[in-house]
Design an enzyme around this catalytic site. Structure first.
Site, PDB file in Angstrom:
ATOM      1  N   HIS A  73       0.864  -1.174   0.000  1.00 13.88           N
ATOM      2  CA  HIS A  73       0.000   0.000   0.000  1.00 13.88           C
ATOM      3  C   HIS A  73       0.909   1.234   0.000  1.00 13.88           C
ATOM      4  CE1 HIS A  73      -3.708  -2.185   0.524  1.00 13.88           C
ATOM      5  NE2 HIS A  73      -3.269  -2.784   1.629  1.00 13.88           N
TER       6      HIS A  73
ATOM      7  N   CYS B 291      -0.113   2.476  -4.368  1.00 13.54           N
ATOM      8  CA  CYS B 291      -0.895   3.686  -4.624  1.00 13.54           C
ATOM      9  C   CYS B 291      -0.042   4.913  -4.328  1.00 13.54           C
ATOM     10  CB  CYS B 291      -2.139   3.704  -3.738  1.00 13.54           C
ATOM     11  SG  CYS B 291      -3.426   2.534  -4.233  1.00 13.54           S
TER      12      CYS B 291
END
Length: 368
Positions: free
Chosen positions: A214, A257
């Site tokens: 992430h 991301c």
């Protein structure tokens, strides 16, 4: 008494024996071997001849024959094709190309050796059509990779790991894995990896760092939610902190991301794509020879499927399977981006588009 042509006796000039006729299979093998030799640099070609003398496959090509018949590429190809029967010829090519670190050619001959056949026609890489070798990095040294992935709470991440390990192996990288680390563990392991490069210094040809987790703009997140600055990691491998990689390519593949924004795209008139030196000592900039690839634009989300894995990693695997190491790394990822951009994706039933972002301070081309 010796006879002359005018003395009434018959005089014939002796001629060398005609070369044996080649069977269609040997002709095809010779053609594939010559295509391979045409793609080798002059240095690689010299090394090919040297390695051929020592390869442990019987019957070996004699040094005398290599000297007499193997000076030119066509003669060398004929020598290999006639000296070895399949699948021995493919095994010989695999052994030699592995030592030459020509991964693009190795995979074709490896496949042929596994099948017991002859490889398909060999495509030229883009630099093979350009004279000279000054504009590409020398990757004859060891290729080292660091593979970090946060797998927890990231469905499909296991597939990313499988695809990346496969790709690294095909590109002849030795990799160090780091799965589900916390912040301190990641920093400790990647520091040890960097220090290991500095210890072997002259033997390093290239370094590749893959970070999959992430993230948000400028940071990746560990399995416990702690953030690690990408800039801090990049700095660990700059010319000051990692002299072993001075003037050598440092490639970073970031699958994370970079924010929360989503791009739903714009409608076009096109048909929809199918879906699913001023001093005595030469100086270098602190940051040079980097290539960084991101899976999305700044501040935007990246895409990952629970079953097939991340969009960028899957596209990398597909493009490599189709084209191999034909292109310089920037051209390779341009192809990958083309595939990603022209594929339709949906997130929570809403259309979403992504585009890869490349940052480069490379000074030469990178061919694995």
């Amino acid at each position: 008494m010796e006879r002359s042509p005018g003395s009434g006796g018959r005089w014939e000039r002796s001629s060398p024996p005609a070369p044996p006729e080649l069977t269609p299979d040997v002709e095809e093998l010779q053609s594939r071997v010559q295509e391979t030799l045409e793609l080798l640099s002059p240095q690689d070609l010299r090394n090919f001849r040297l390695l051929l003398k020592t390869v442990d496959e019987e019957p070996r090509v004699s040094p005398v024959k290599l000297e007499l018949e193997g000076r030119k590429k066509a003669g060398l190809a004929r020598l290999v094709a006639q000296n070895y029967c399949e699948p021995a010829a493919s095994r010989v090519l695999v052994k030699v190309l592995r030592q030459l670190r020509r991964a693009d050619l190795l995979r074709l001959w490896q496949g042929a050796a596994d099948r017991g056949g002859i490889p398909r026609k060999i495509l030229k890489r883009s630099y093979d059509c350009v004279d000279g070798e000054l504009d590409r990095y020398d990757l004859s040294g060891s290729r080292k990779a660091f593979l970090m992935c946060v797998e927890k709470s990231r469905p499909g991440a296991h597939r990313d790991i499988e695809l990346m390990k496969e790709w690294l192996g095909q590109c002849q990288f030795e990799h160090t894995a780091c799965i589900d680390p916390n912040k301190m563990e990641l920093l400790r392991k990647i520091t040890l990896f960097r220090d290991g490069l500095n210890e072997i210094k002259g033997d390093v040809g290239c370094c590749l760092i893959t970070l999959m987790s992430h993230g948000e703009n400028g940071f990746i997140k560990m399995e416990d939610g702690e953030k690690v600055s990408l800039q801090d990691i990049f700095e660990m491998f700059n010319n000051k902190n990692c002299p072993a990689l001075q003037e050598k390519p440092k490639i970073f593949i970031i699958q994370a991301c970079r924010g929360e924004r989503r791009d739903s795209g714009v409608e076009t008139d096109d048909e929809p794509m199918e879906s699913d030196d001023v001093s005595e000592k030469r100086r270098l900039p602190t940051f040079s020879d980097y290539f960084i690839i991101y899976p999305t634009q700044a501040d935007h989300v990246a895409l990952r499927h629970p079953r097939t894995g991340s969009v960028m990693i899957e596209a990398m695997s597909e493009v490599f399977k189709q084209y191999g190491n034909k292109w310089h790394i920037a051209d390779f990822f341009t192809r990958v981006n083309n595939r990603v951009v022209h594929t339709e994706f949906h997130l929570h039933e809403e259309p979403i588009k992504v585009s890869l972002v490349m940052e480069s301070t490379l000074t030469k081309s990178v061919y694995f």
